[in-house]
Every structure is written in C-alpha cells, then in structure tokens.
Design a protein around this motif. Structure first.
Motif, PDB file in Angstrom:
ATOM      1  N   CYS A 197      -5.715   9.633  -8.984  1.00  0.00           N
ATOM      2  CA  CYS A 197      -6.625  10.752  -8.785  1.00  0.00           C
ATOM      3  C   CYS A 197      -8.039  10.248  -8.544  1.00  0.00           C
ATOM      4  CB  CYS A 197      -6.635  11.690  -9.988  1.00  0.00           C
ATOM      5  SG  CYS A 197      -5.015  12.310 -10.378  1.00  0.00           S
ATOM      6  N   GLY A 198      -8.128   9.192  -7.794  1.00  0.00           N
ATOM      7  CA  GLY A 198      -9.425   8.673  -7.427  1.00  0.00           C
ATOM      8  C   GLY A 198     -10.018   7.633  -8.376  1.00  0.00           C
ATOM      9  N   ARG A 199      -9.456   7.480  -9.567  1.00  0.00           N
ATOM     10  CA  ARG A 199     -10.003   6.480 -10.499  1.00  0.00           C
ATOM     11  C   ARG A 199      -9.370   5.131 -10.229  1.00  0.00           C
ATOM     12  NH1 ARG A 199      -9.095   8.472 -16.442  1.00  0.00           N
ATOM     13  NH2 ARG A 199     -10.547   6.857 -17.100  1.00  0.00           N
ATOM     14  N   ASP A 200     -10.214   4.136 -10.175  1.00  0.00           N
ATOM     15  CA  ASP A 200      -9.686   2.796  -9.935  1.00  0.00           C
ATOM     16  C   ASP A 200      -9.133   2.237 -11.245  1.00  0.00           C
ATOM     17  OD1 ASP A 200      -9.088   0.225  -9.336  1.00  0.00           O
ATOM     18  OD2 ASP A 200     -10.965  -0.197  -8.279  1.00  0.00           O
ATOM     19  N   LEU A 201      -7.814   2.134 -11.328  1.00  0.00           N
ATOM     20  CA  LEU A 201      -7.190   1.723 -12.588  1.00  0.00           C
ATOM     21  C   LEU A 201      -7.507   0.283 -12.947  1.00  0.00           C
ATOM     22  CD1 LEU A 201      -3.664   3.386 -12.402  1.00  0.00           C
ATOM     23  CD2 LEU A 201      -5.763   4.259 -13.389  1.00  0.00           C
ATOM     24  N   ARG A 202      -7.752  -0.524 -11.929  1.00  0.00           N
ATOM     25  CA  ARG A 202      -7.976  -1.949 -12.242  1.00  0.00           C
ATOM     26  C   ARG A 202      -9.307  -2.164 -12.943  1.00  0.00           C
ATOM     27  NH1 ARG A 202      -7.351  -6.184  -7.898  1.00  0.00           N
ATOM     28  NH2 ARG A 202      -7.499  -7.521  -9.725  1.00  0.00           N
ATOM     29  N   LYS A 203     -10.166  -1.168 -12.884  1.00  0.00           N
ATOM     30  CA  LYS A 203     -11.471  -1.343 -13.528  1.00  0.00           C
ATOM     31  C   LYS A 203     -11.465  -0.831 -14.975  1.00  0.00           C
ATOM     32  CE  LYS A 203     -14.481  -1.661  -9.561  1.00  0.00           C
ATOM     33  NZ  LYS A 203     -14.245  -0.769  -8.400  1.00  0.00           N
ATOM     34  N   HIS A 225       4.278  -7.911 -17.402  1.00  0.00           N
ATOM     35  CA  HIS A 225       4.417  -8.904 -18.475  1.00  0.00           C
ATOM     36  C   HIS A 225       3.707 -10.187 -18.106  1.00  0.00           C
ATOM     37  CE1 HIS A 225       6.998  -6.626 -21.041  1.00  0.00           C
ATOM     38  NE2 HIS A 225       7.878  -6.396 -20.083  1.00  0.00           N
ATOM     39  N   ALA A 226       3.047 -10.783 -19.064  1.00  0.00           N
ATOM     40  CA  ALA A 226       2.424 -12.083 -18.844  1.00  0.00           C
ATOM     41  C   ALA A 226       3.537 -13.057 -18.464  1.00  0.00           C
ATOM     42  CB  ALA A 226       1.721 -12.528 -20.126  1.00  0.00           C
ATOM     43  N   PRO A 227       3.253 -14.040 -17.650  1.00  0.00           N
ATOM     44  CA  PRO A 227       1.939 -14.401 -17.120  1.00  0.00           C
ATOM     45  C   PRO A 227       1.606 -13.727 -15.780  1.00  0.00           C
ATOM     46  CG  PRO A 227       3.491 -16.119 -16.624  1.00  0.00           C
ATOM     47  CD  PRO A 227       4.272 -15.017 -17.276  1.00  0.00           C
ATOM     48  N   GLY A 228       2.389 -12.738 -15.423  1.00  0.00           N
ATOM     49  CA  GLY A 228       2.107 -12.094 -14.126  1.00  0.00           C
ATOM     50  C   GLY A 228       0.769 -11.372 -14.140  1.00  0.00           C
ATOM     51  N   ARG A 229       0.140 -11.263 -12.959  1.00  0.00           N
ATOM     52  CA  ARG A 229      -1.108 -10.493 -12.927  1.00  0.00           C
ATOM     53  C   ARG A 229      -1.370  -9.996 -11.520  1.00  0.00           C
ATOM     54  NH1 ARG A 229      -4.986 -14.379 -11.146  1.00  0.00           N
ATOM     55  NH2 ARG A 229      -3.835 -16.316 -10.945  1.00  0.00           N
ATOM     56  N   ILE A 230      -2.217  -8.982 -11.461  1.00  0.00           N
ATOM     57  CA  ILE A 230      -2.614  -8.445 -10.160  1.00  0.00           C
ATOM     58  C   ILE A 230      -3.757  -9.304  -9.659  1.00  0.00           C
ATOM     59  CG2 ILE A 230      -3.608  -6.448  -8.982  1.00  0.00           C
ATOM     60  CD1 ILE A 230      -2.342  -4.722 -11.228  1.00  0.00           C
ATOM     61  N   THR A 231      -3.610  -9.794  -8.432  1.00  0.00           N
ATOM     62  CA  THR A 231      -4.677 -10.650  -7.911  1.00  0.00           C
ATOM     63  C   THR A 231      -5.569  -9.905  -6.941  1.00  0.00           C
ATOM     64  OG1 THR A 231      -3.105 -11.486  -6.304  1.00  0.00           O
ATOM     65  CG2 THR A 231      -3.504 -12.828  -8.259  1.00  0.00           C
ATOM     66  N   GLU A 232      -5.002  -8.972  -6.244  1.00  0.00           N
ATOM     67  CA  GLU A 232      -5.782  -8.289  -5.216  1.00  0.00           C
ATOM     68  C   GLU A 232      -5.333  -6.861  -5.142  1.00  0.00           C
ATOM     69  OE1 GLU A 232      -6.066  -9.726  -1.076  1.00  0.00           O
ATOM     70  OE2 GLU A 232      -5.652 -11.720  -1.959  1.00  0.00           O
ATOM     71  N   GLY A 233      -6.149  -6.042  -4.489  1.00  0.00           N
ATOM     72  CA  GLY A 233      -5.738  -4.682  -4.196  1.00  0.00           C
ATOM     73  C   GLY A 233      -6.348  -3.665  -5.128  1.00  0.00           C
ATOM     74  N   GLU A 234      -6.125  -2.412  -4.783  1.00  0.00           N
ATOM     75  CA  GLU A 234      -6.665  -1.330  -5.584  1.00  0.00           C
ATOM     76  C   GLU A 234      -5.561  -0.362  -5.940  1.00  0.00           C
ATOM     77  OE1 GLU A 234     -10.035   0.971  -4.266  1.00  0.00           O
ATOM     78  OE2 GLU A 234     -10.980  -0.881  -3.523  1.00  0.00           O
ATOM     79  N   SER A 237       0.864  -1.180   0.000  1.00  0.00           N
ATOM     80  CA  SER A 237       0.000   0.000   0.000  1.00  0.00           C
ATOM     81  C   SER A 237       0.895   1.222   0.000  1.00  0.00           C
ATOM     82  CB  SER A 237      -0.881   0.030   1.256  1.00  0.00           C
ATOM     83  OG  SER A 237      -1.671  -1.130   1.322  1.00  0.00           O
ATOM     84  N   LEU A 238       0.600   2.181  -0.839  1.00  0.00           N
ATOM     85  CA  LEU A 238       1.386   3.410  -0.773  1.00  0.00           C
ATOM     86  C   LEU A 238       0.598   4.591  -1.311  1.00  0.00           C
ATOM     87  CD1 LEU A 238       2.661   4.193  -3.794  1.00  0.00           C
ATOM     88  CD2 LEU A 238       4.290   2.407  -3.215  1.00  0.00           C
ATOM     89  N   ARG A 239       1.078   5.774  -1.010  1.00  0.00           N
ATOM     90  CA  ARG A 239       0.411   7.003  -1.409  1.00  0.00           C
ATOM     91  C   ARG A 239       1.437   7.913  -2.076  1.00  0.00           C
ATOM     92  NH1 ARG A 239      -2.991   4.346  -0.198  1.00  0.00           N
ATOM     93  NH2 ARG A 239      -4.589   4.442   1.419  1.00  0.00           N
ATOM     94  N   VAL A 240       1.013   8.582  -3.151  1.00  0.00           N
ATOM     95  CA  VAL A 240       1.840   9.661  -3.684  1.00  0.00           C
ATOM     96  C   VAL A 240       0.995  10.935  -3.605  1.00  0.00           C
ATOM     97  CG1 VAL A 240       3.115  10.573  -5.662  1.00  0.00           C
ATOM     98  CG2 VAL A 240       3.068   8.115  -5.247  1.00  0.00           C
ATOM     99  N   PRO A 241       1.284  11.809  -2.683  1.00  0.00           N
ATOM    100  CA  PRO A 241       0.484  13.021  -2.539  1.00  0.00           C
ATOM    101  C   PRO A 241       0.822  14.020  -3.650  1.00  0.00           C
ATOM    102  CG  PRO A 241       1.763  12.524  -0.558  1.00  0.00           C
ATOM    103  CD  PRO A 241       2.323  11.708  -1.635  1.00  0.00           C
ATOM    104  N   ALA A 242      -0.118  14.891  -3.924  1.00  0.00           N
ATOM    105  CA  ALA A 242       0.109  15.910  -4.941  1.00  0.00           C
ATOM    106  C   ALA A 242       1.273  16.800  -4.548  1.00  0.00           C
ATOM    107  CB  ALA A 242      -1.150  16.759  -5.123  1.00  0.00           C
ATOM    108  N   GLY A 243       2.085  17.119  -5.534  1.00  0.00           N
ATOM    109  CA  GLY A 243       3.198  18.026  -5.287  1.00  0.00           C
ATOM    110  C   GLY A 243       4.379  17.366  -4.599  1.00  0.00           C
ATOM    111  N   LYS A 244       4.319  16.075  -4.379  1.00  0.00           N
ATOM    112  CA  LYS A 244       5.394  15.413  -3.644  1.00  0.00           C
ATOM    113  C   LYS A 244       6.118  14.389  -4.527  1.00  0.00           C
ATOM    114  CE  LYS A 244       4.325  17.194   0.409  1.00  0.00           C
ATOM    115  NZ  LYS A 244       5.053  18.423   0.744  1.00  0.00           N
ATOM    116  N   THR A 245       7.304  14.087  -4.078  1.00  0.00           N
ATOM    117  CA  THR A 245       8.058  13.023  -4.707  1.00  0.00           C
ATOM    118  C   THR A 245       8.198  11.896  -3.702  1.00  0.00           C
ATOM    119  OG1 THR A 245       9.273  14.597  -6.032  1.00  0.00           O
ATOM    120  CG2 THR A 245      10.231  12.410  -5.800  1.00  0.00           C
ATOM    121  N   VAL A 246       7.777  10.725  -4.127  1.00  0.00           N
ATOM    122  CA  VAL A 246       7.802   9.580  -3.234  1.00  0.00           C
ATOM    123  C   VAL A 246       8.782   8.561  -3.789  1.00  0.00           C
ATOM    124  CG1 VAL A 246       6.426   7.682  -2.305  1.00  0.00           C
ATOM    125  CG2 VAL A 246       5.448   9.969  -2.476  1.00  0.00           C
ATOM    126  N   GLY A 247       9.549   7.951  -2.950  1.00  0.00           N
ATOM    127  CA  GLY A 247      10.531   6.969  -3.414  1.00  0.00           C
ATOM    128  C   GLY A 247      10.206   5.573  -2.926  1.00  0.00           C
TER     129      GLY A 247
END
Lengths: 307, 561, 324
Positions: free
Chosen positions: C73-79, C60-69, C29-39
């Motif tokens: 900017c609030g849009r769920d990329l997995r959807k 790259h296949a065959p890897g995949r995301i199994t869980e998580g969000e 789990s991680l956050r990148v706030p606006a205006g910030k640089t996160v490493g």
C-alpha cells in the motif's frame, strides 16, 4: 493418568523391596564386619561377638531381612551404629536439609540453564552463544568439588559475602546450591539451546513470526514451551540425583544431608543407616522419574490424550 | 488477562535470571585468578588473609571448635572413640593431667585412697558435697553403679571393671552385683581386685571410668544420646546435640572445682578439612586440629603465619609395623630382623611427617609410665639386612608378602606404607601394598590372617599394660593384635607383669619384655610417635592438650583471653 | 482507477554459501492489485515461496534481500525496522503457510493461537477475545467452533487445521494475504472447500497472493498469474490469456503436463531435463538447457520481459514485442 501413576507406584514398591533385599545380601557378602567397625580398633573379639548377637547379626540373613522389613513397615528402620540414633530420625533431619539444598540448587540450575540456553539459541553463533556455551562447557566439565571450593574461597573466605559453611539461614544455602547446581545448569543450558535450535526450524515458528511475534516472543512463547518437554525430563531426573548425590557439596559446606549420611554409612558398615539411605535414594529416584513422566503428560497435550 | 500477567511474570523471571548470571560472570574471572594462585585445594600462604579477620564477634567465654566426624554416643559404655563429652561432662575418681610436661595421675572425685599390702584392696574416700548437674548428690553407690553398668551393658570399656573381683560373674549374669565393690558409706568405698594391678588408679582416670548418677540412669531413656538425659558432675553440661551438625557444652554452675574461662563450647562437625582451614583463618574457629589438614598446608601456612600459636603435644601411642608370624617368610627371625634394619624411620619422620613425630624404639611409647628411653633402636643398616637375608639363603626378590593399607587411614600413614615398601624393595623384599576398605581391613586384621600392616595404637590410659597386655598378653590377643606372636612364655610374663606391685620391679619386667620382643624376636617394628598439632585463634591465650594427645580435650584446659 | 496493494520491483534475494552465492529470487517484479487474486506458479525451488517470504520479511538467515523494493500500500517494507515489521505482520500482511499439519504449535490450543494475533495487534478487551475467535472460526467454516477453540492441533483434521490457519491469517483483516501452497497437503474434497473459502477472502481493498505449483489451483483462484522459473519471472498474464495462449516454452510445458493428465493420455507429457541448480545457472535464459528451441543466443544472453500483448509479458528471445 491416575491409573497409570498407581500402576507405577505399585511397581516402585517391588523395586524398593528388591533393592532392600539386594543391599541386605550384598552387605553380608562384602568383606568387613560391621560390628568390629562400629566398635573401633580397641574393641576385643569377645565384645564384638557379644555385640553381634545382641544386634541379631548372627541370625540367618532371611530372618534378619524379615525382621527388617516388618520393622520398616512400622517406620522403624533400626538404630544407626555410627551415630547412635534412630535411622528414621537421622534421615528425617538430613532429608530436610538435602531437600532445601536440592531445591535451591535446582532453582539456580533451571533459571540459569534456561536463561543461558535461550539467549544462546536466540542468536546462534552470536557472542552470547559462544560465551554461554563456553561457560556451560565449563559447567559440565568442572568437577563439583572444585566449583564448591572455588566458590567457598572467593565468596565466603575472600569477599566475606556468604558463610563458609553451615546453613543457619538462606544465605548459607547460596554457595552450596550454586556448587551443586552448576553442573546441571551447564547441561540444561546446552539441552535448552540445542532443543530450541531444532524447534526454531519448525513450521509453526514461521507461523508465529507471521502473526507478528518478535524474535524474542517467538522464542519464549512458542519455541520454549515446546523445548520444555525434553528439558523437564532432564530436570526431573537431575533433581532426583541432586537429592541423592550431594555428598561432596554437603561435605565441603558442612551440611548434614542424605549424601553425607550415606557415605558415612558405607564407610562405617552401618547396616541400618545404609539400608535406610539406599531405600530412600531409590525412592527418590523412582519418584523423580514418576514426576518427570507426569510433567511430561501435563505439558504435552499429545501424550495426555493417549494416556 | 490472567494469562497475560502470567506471561509477563515469566518474562520477568527469565530476565532476572539472566541478569543474575551476567553479574555472576563478571565476578567469576576474579575468583579464578585468585584460586589459580592458591593452587586449588585450599588457601596457601597469602598475606592479606594472615590477619584472620573475625567474621562476627564471638560472645565472651565461647570456644568454637570443629571436628571431622560426629560422635556416635556420649556414653562410654557405647564408644571408645568419642571422649570429648565424657571428658568434660563427667568426673572420674582420678584424672591424668599434664603437669610441667609430664602426665600425672591426680585425685579428682577421690580425695584419698589406701592400698592393702597385697595390692588387692583399695579404699577410697570421695570428695564431699559433689552434686550432679541435676542437683542429685554423688555418692559411693553412684560409683558402684557406674562400675556395674559397664559390665551389665557390656558393650565397650569392660576391661577395667572386669579386673574387680566378681566382675566376670556379673558380666556373665551369674551374679547380681559386683562383689568386689563394697560401699562403706556415702563417701567411702572399697574395691577388691582379682589380681594386684599397680596401674589401677591410672586406669580409673580413663574416660571409660566416668561416674554417672544411678538415680538419673534409672529414670532416663536416652542416656548418651539425649543431652537432657546425659547428666554428669563435670565442669560442663551438654545442652544441645544435632547429629552431624554440632553439639554444645555449657558451664555447669554446680561444678565443685574452679570455674574455667571457657563458659561455652560450640563443637561443629566440619567434615572437610579445607573448610575447617578457611573457617579458622576467617576467625570462625578458636582452635583447629591440624592433624586433619594436609601437611603441606600446615608447613606452608600455619608454621609460617602463626608460628607462636601452634601447640604441639605427643599423641601418646606408637605407630608400628606388624609382621605375621604365620607367614612363610615372616616367621623367619632373620627376615624380621632384616626388615627392622631396612627401615629408616628418621627418613619417614623428616620426609613425611615434617619432623612432627619422634622415633620410637620399643613398645611402650614416650609419655607413658615405664617407657624406656635407654632402649636401643635397631640401627638403619640396609647392607646388614641384605647380608642377613643372604645368610638365610634368600634370593633377591624371593621374599614377598602383602602390606595391607586401610583406605580410611590418614594420608601420612599411607605415604609411610609406600616409603616402607620402597625401603624393603631396596634390600630385595617385596612388600606389596594392597588397599582395603576400612571395615574389610579391620576384619582381616582381627582374624590374624593379614600378612603385615602399619597402624598406630593410641594409649587409653597411662599404664604400659594398656599396650603390652593388649598386644602380647595371651594367645587370643596376639592372634588379633600382633599377628600371631608365638612365645607363650612371654605371654605369661606379660600377663603377670600387671600384678607386680612394686613399681620399680614392674618397670624392669616390662623393659625386659620389650627387649625380648623387639630386640630378640623382632616381632614388631616400632616406628615413631606422632605429635599432635593444634593452632589457636587470637581469642585463645593458652591450651593444654589431653595428656595422650587425643583430639578430645578438657575445655577447662583452654584459656580464653 | 485500481491501485496496487503490493508492488515488488526488481527484487533480488541472495543466499551466500561456501560455494558462492545463489539467487533464489532474481529481479522479480510483480503487482497485486486491490480486490484481485494474483498467483505465482512454478516448480518447487523456483523462488516463489522465497518471494512470499521476502514480502513477509521472514527470509531465513543467511539469506537476504540485496536489491529491489517491496511496497505494501505504498509503504516501502525494506525501510521498516524489525519492530515496525512485527506490527505489520499479522495485521497488514499475513501468510498462510503450506503445511497445515505442522504449522500450528502443538502445545497450544487452537483458539489461543488465533487469539494471539488479536492480542498482538488489537486492543480488544480480554473478555471479547474468545468470541471474536469463535466468530472467525464460524466464518471459515469450522463446525462446533466453541469446542474447536479448546482443541489442540493434534485433535484436529488437516482441513480443520488449515481453516484455523486461514482464520489466523484473516482475523485482523490484513490488506494482503499470501497463501503458500494452501491446499497441497489436503485431500481433494477438502481442497475444494478450502479453495472456495479462499476465493471469498478477497474484498475490494485487499489482495491475495497465491503461490502454487498447481495450475489447477491457480486457475480456480487467480485473476492474474506470474510464472516463475529458476528465480525469475518468465511469463506474466491475466489468467485467461495464459491458459488460452501460453507463450513461454516453460509455460507451455507446464500446460501440456497438466493437459496430459486431464486427457488421460497414455504417455504423460513432461518437460525434458531437470531444473538447473541455482548455483549453476547459464548466463542466458535459465530454461534454455531444457528448451526445444534453445539457441546459442539463449545460452549467452538473458532475454528481457517482452510485452506480447496487453498485460502479457514473456521472457524469451523467441518472442516478438507486440505491435512491432
């Protein structure tokens, strides 16, 4: 690049001379009397001897060779024994037909090979991949005469879609072109696929994806352009072999082409025609390689720089 | 923008190519199953195609034929193999035509002739009012020119004019003209022979003796290779010749004879017999020469589907097994006799030729004047052959020699070689088959150093001398043709036989010589005469092949519906 | 109140293989706030690049995301559909890949490669495209931009290539940029220039996620740092706290390794042992096998992320929750 081409053209002239000499000498070493063959079974020895002298074939080989080369430089390659016409005239007509045939075949092979290769690579181990690679295996392994006769039987004889033989219009070229290009299409599609699959592992593919290119866009605009390099080489080399080796297709579809002319020349010990076709084939192969090199230079900026 | 457009175009092309392939794929399986049923090579029997639907209707009076190889020349001074154009475009003084099943020598340009008592001087009368297709009149001097031309050009077909007095001198350049040829007036001339030759008029019917126009010959450069330059007086003119593709003959409206039903002949060069087969069955050819087709297709398809349209004619000539008299085993008479006894020609005829051949017992083949029906065939007797070999003291397998096979020979000849080799093996003779390229084979054969071979001699004209003299007429001839046959006495008799003017006496002499060469000396093993099969398309109602069974034919002998 | 450009919650990435599944990204789990640089910092193979790829949707296949969000900017990329994702990549989120030498297409001119991003995501007329590219070239410090526009990658130095890549990543002004080892392949002087350039990339409403194994790079660029080890976040903190007061034994080890370099120590400090294979992770703390203070509990029980201070979390059994 121009200098490079000139140098290679210069080398080609030497190769051509060498080939001419080799054929000249070889034809005189192999058993069989060209004049006897030309005159047929019913001709008498006396007549054969007279004809040999008339054709200058009783002269020492080096004199014959010099005579031949001086003639050739003036565009005179002699008169065919078996067809009774000037070799240059015969080859001109035949080359026109073969060139058209080879172009049709190459277009077919390239379009099909590339399309199949790309769609197979797009989804490795997918349905298209298995299907196209299966078909292309058939392409590379099916003997050309079989393909030719199959096509002729199905599309010309059975379905009446296309002519059985002859090249009176473009329709006549379709079946021979497919038959001739079939093997090439198979090997090109396999090469395109494997090259693409390698390239898809490259970092710049990720970059392209990162830009927002779709899978297909990446394949076509980034991967394919790079995959073209080895493919172009193969295509150019194959094109020269299409030009010089269409014997079976030309026979099955009754096309008066270079390949058939060459075989006729060999069977009939038709020295002028044999020399002519051999020189011509050599020239085509040399030019094919040259074209491959030049295309490579044009397509790959890295090489262009070095040249 | 431009780049964008290019890219779009590129995508379109790719898509089109892919679509084309997918649609092609959809059809491929159907083709494969069809071909599996057809067993590859070419179409076997298939009922739906039996109707031979016409691809496109052919124009009236057009005959469409196919040949495997193109001709090398239309000029008889340059070819002995390609007589289609000479037969149809030129006339000769005589023609040999099939009349009621027998070959007859008939006057053509010659309407009348007389022979002197001693058989040396012939006086001919030419048909009145004959013109060449360019309108120039055909006169006795054109005939003279035609004779002389062969000797001066001196390539092919010199034999017949050489028989005329002064021929040798003209050929050697010692004379300026043929002294034995006298032009009496425009329609009369006399020919004097060096020696009497009863077969002379038959010889004059050979395509080699085609009459050309002296004036035309002087003015054109490419006689024999350019259609426009190749002028004759026959029923057709050649209008087009594209090398290795096709040539076209069209009716000559200045022709003196009856107008044929065939007005135009289109002869295509179709090098693949399988393609010829498909074209014929598709109605694109009006006749097909079955000679070149695989005999299994002829048997399974043509004989069952078109039994009424098959025309058969003997290919007048003989297929023979030649044995080299210089070979250490073959010089033994007993060995040669044993070989003749060990070969079962009937078995070959049924097994390999599907009965499309007739057995031959001598040298002069069926269909030629002088052929001896009564000549007894050497009976097939392998036990007797073994006994003969034992008498000569040979052990089983001791006798061995090479049997040369020409790689360009047709498949039936190759099969015959194998069959003969096996038959000889059965009596303890090893005839080892060795394959030669056509040119090398011919070379070795003409050098007289070949051990043995099987080949066919096709008759050039209807006279026994054509084969007897060529094979047994002189030491040079025997060295080249009959592999060093030794008997000089026989050679002298063969040479003299041409001059016997009395037909009966001449026939008797040839038959006696045949008996001596085959029956006593077993110099040659005659095998059979092939039949030449053609199949006619549904536009053709009748066809009389050339009397000698050539692939070339008189187009006027084809009758269109 | 500051908002987050990127939010990742409990992300799991799984690679199936013949020997069973591996999880290069495990509950991240991680956050990148606006205006910030996160490493994200960690050794190679720890899953930091995979996390970045997960954000880009380019695993790259065959890897995949199994869980998580993953929310941008609030849009769920997995959807997102693949098509929507494509329109997002390059315009909303972009990535600077780690190999400048091989990350550019060798047969395309540099300018065209940058132009391509504009073509894909904007309606800028054809006539202006080139100027835009030249402007951005100038902005990222490419000298003679007109000339470079027509250069092929092999005609450019490593630093220039990296600038081209950065230009490519920023030309559409994406909300989030991800830089995967942006300087690793460059020489030291060029590194410094590129870092300075990257520092300027972040504006008030964008975020930068920097991935590196190099604490120096992280220190120079980032406001906030996540330390990853074997697919998990083991420590997270603002940059100052982390450097002043690293808590996790792994972080400490990293610091010592860097420190020993700085001090010219005669003996280089290293973390003993090797990174465990992802296929053979212990049930408990994945670092326990290399940890000096590892106990039975460490081996058997997975420690949670424990808040040790304001904005400072550590995944270690040895930690005490702040305020307890």
């Amino acid at each position: 690049m121009i200098r490079n081409i000139c140098r290679r053209l210069g080398e080609s002239v030497i190769v051509l001379l060498g080939v001419a000499l080799m054929i000249f000498v070889m034809l005189r070493i192999v058993p069989g009397n060209p004049v006897a063959t030309m005159m047929g079974e019913h001709a008498d020895l006396a007549v054969i001897e007279r004809m040999t002298a008339e054709l200058g074939l009783d002269q020492p080989v080096y004199i014959q060779f010099i005579r031949y080369i001086t003639g050739a430089l003036k565009g005179d390659f002699g008169t065919s024994y078996s067809l009774g016409k000037p070799v240059s005239f015969l080859m001109g007509t035949a080359f026109g037909n073969t060139l058209k045939l080879a172009l049709f075949a190459a277009l077919f092979a390239w379009a099909l090979g590339i399309a199949c290769g790309i769609s197979a690579a797009a989804r490795k181990n997918g349905l298209a991949d298995h299907l196209f690679m299966g078909v292309s295996l058939m392409g590379v392994s099916m003997p050309i005469f079989m393909v030719a006769m199959l096509l002729q039987y199905v599309f010309a004889y059975h379905l009446h879609w296309l002519p059985i033989s002859g090249i009176n219009d473009w329709r006549g070229f379709l079946l021979p072109a497919v038959a001739l290009g079939w093997n090439s299409a198979g090997s090109i599609s396999r090469l395109v696929r494997s090259t693409l699959l390698d390239i898809l592992q490259e970092d710049y593919i990720d970059t392209a994806r990162g830009k927002g290119r779709t899978q297909a866009g990446v394949l076509i605009f980034h991967a394919f352009r790079n995959a073209l390099l080895p493919v172009i080489t193969m295509m150019a080399l194959q094109f020269s072999s299409l030009l010089s080796g269409a014997v079976i297709t030309e026979t099955v579809f009754s096309i008066n082409g270079i390949g058939r002319l060459a075989v006729q020349a060999i069977a009939g010990r038709d020295i002028p025609l044999l020399e002519g076709t051999a020189l011509f084939t050599t020239l085509v192969v040399i030019l094919g390689n040259l074209a491959a090199d030049c295309l490579y230079d044009i397509l790959d900026p890295r090489i262009r720089k070095e040249v | 923008m431009i780049q964008m457009k290019k890219k779009k175009l590129f995508v379109l092309i790719l898509a089109a190519a892919a679509a084309a392939f997918v649609s092609a794929c959809g059809k491929a399986p159907a083709g494969e199953t069809a071909s599996a049923a057809e067993s590859g090579t070419a179409a076997a029997a298939e009922t739906s195609a039996a109707a031979a639907p016409a691809a496109q209707p052919a124009e009236d009076g057009l005959l469409r034929a196919a040949i495997l190889y193109d001709m090398s020349s239309m000029d008889v001074a340059k070819t002995t193999d390609n007589y289609m154009v000479p037969l149809n475009v030129f006339d000769r003084l005589f023609e040999t035509r099939m009349r009621d099943g027998t070959a007859q020598v008939e006057g053509s340009l010659c309407t009348d002739f007389t022979v002197s008592e001693d058989g040396l001087r012939y006086e001919f009368t030419l048909r009145d009012g004959v013109v060449f297709s360019n309108g120039s009149a055909l006169t006795a001097s054109d005939v003279k020119y035609s004779f002389e031309r062969l000797l001066i050009a001196a390539n092919e077909n010199t034999d017949i004019p050489l028989e005329v007095a002064g021929g040798e001198e003209l050929m050697n350049g010692k004379a300026k003209e043929l002294t034995g040829f006298e032009v009496l007036d425009d329609t009369h001339f006399a020919v004097t022979l060096k020696a009497p030759n009863a077969g002379f008029t038959a010889e004059l019917s050979s395509p080699a003796m085609s009459i050309v126009d002296a004036e035309t010959m002087e003015s054109v450069k490419n006689f024999g290779s350019e259609p426009a330059d190749t002028i004759g007086s026959g029923p057709y003119v050649v209008t087009e010749w594209i090398a290795n593709d096709h040539y076209t003959l069209e009716y000559n409206d200045k022709y003196w004879g009856a107008e044929p039903t065939v007005k135009k002949v289109d002869v295509r060069v179709i090098p693949d017999p399988g393609t010829q087969n498909l074209m014929f069955r598709n109605g694109e050819l009006d006749m097909i020469d079955l000679q070149s087709l695989d005999s299994s297709i002829v048997e399974s398809t043509y004989k069952t589907e078109y039994p009424d349209r098959i025309i058969s004619a003997p290919r007048v000539g003989v297929t023979y097994f030649a044995l080299n008299a210089d070979n250490e085993y073959l010089k033994d008479l007993n060995v040669r006799k044993a070989i003749a006894m060990a070969i079962d020609a009937d078995e070959i005829i049924t097994g390999i030729y599907n009965n499309n051949a007739i057995p031959e017992s001598g040298i002069i083949p069926t269909g030629i004047w002088g052929h001896n029906d009564a000549l007894e065939r050497t009976a097939y007797d392998p036990e007797g052959a073994k006994k003969l070999l034992e008498e000569s003291g040979y052990k089983d397998g001791e006798i061995h020699f090479e049997m040369a096979v020409d790689s360009a020979a047709d498949s039936n000849i190759k099969l015959t070689c194998q069959a003969v080799s096996q038959m000889l093996e059965a009596v303890g003779i090893r005839a080892e088959i060795k394959n030669y390229d056509h040119s090398a084979c011919l070379d070795l054969r003409l050098s007289g150093k070949m051990d043995s071979f099987i080949a066919r001699w096709g008759m050039d004209y209807n006279d026994p001398a054509n084969i007897m003299y060529t094979f047994f007429g002189s030491p040079e001839k025997t060295a080249q043709r009959s592999l060093n046959y030794k008997d000089k006495d026989v050679m002298a008799r063969v040479a003299a036989a041409s001059s016997i003017t009395d037909d009966q006496a001449r026939e008797a002499e040839y038959q006696a010589l045949e008996q001596k060469i085959i029956g006593e000396d077993a110099a040659w093993v005659p095998l059979f005469e092939e039949l030449h099969l053609y199949c006619l398309g549904d536009r053709v109602s009748g066809f009389t092949p050339h009397w000698a069974g050539f692939s070339d034919f008189y187009a006027a002998d084809v009758v269109l519906k | 109140m500051e908002h987050n450009i990127l939010e990742i919650d409990h992300l799991h990435v799984v690679f199936p293989s013949s020997k069973g599944e591996t999880s290069p990204v495990n509950d991240v789990s991680l956050r990148v706030p606006a205006g910030k640089t996160v490493g994200i910092v960690g050794e190679s193979g720890c899953g930091k690049s995979m996390t970045a790829r997960a954000v880009m949707g380019l695993i790259h296949a065959p890897g995949r995301i199994t869980e998580g969000e993953i929310r941008l900017c609030g849009r769920d990329l997995r959807k997102l559909s693949e098509k929507e994702y494509c329109s997002l990549r390059g315009s909303e989120v972009s990535m600077i890949f780690q190999e400048p030498m091989t990350s550019l297409n060798p047969v395309m001119k540099a300018g065209h490669q940058v132009e391509e991003v504009l073509r894909l995501h904007t309606d800028i007329p054809e006539s202006e495209l080139k100027q835009r590219v030249i402007d951005i070239f100038r902005a990222v410090g490419i000298t003679e931009p007109e000339k470079r526009y027509n250069c092929y990658p092999h005609e450019l130095s490593g630093g220039l290539r990296q600038r081209v890549i950065i230009a490519m990543a920023m030309i559409c002004r994406p909300r989030l940029m991800i830089a995967d080892e942006p300087t690793t392949a460059l020489d030291v002087t060029v590194q410094a220039q590129i870092l300075r350039l990257m520092k300027d990339l972040v504006s008030d409403d964008t975020g930068l996620l920097v991935i590196s194994h190099d604490l120096g790079v992280i220190a120079k660029l980032c406001d906030y740092v996540y330390v990853m080890y074997a697919g998990r976040i083991v420590e997270e903190s603002d940059i100052f706290t982390l450097f002043d007061d690293p808590q996790h034994p792994y972080t400490k080890g990293l610091m010592d390794a860097v420190g020993s370099l700085r001090r010219d120590a005669e003996v280089l400090s290293t973390i003993p042992g090797v990174v465990p294979s992802l296929a053979h992770l212990p049930a408990g703390c994945s670092f326990c096998l290399r940890c000096e203070n590892g106990s039975d509990r460490c081996e058997k029980e997975l420690p949670g992320l424990i808040q040790t201070g304001p904005g400072h979390k550590v995944r270690c059994h040895l930690m005490k929750e702040a305020g307890q």
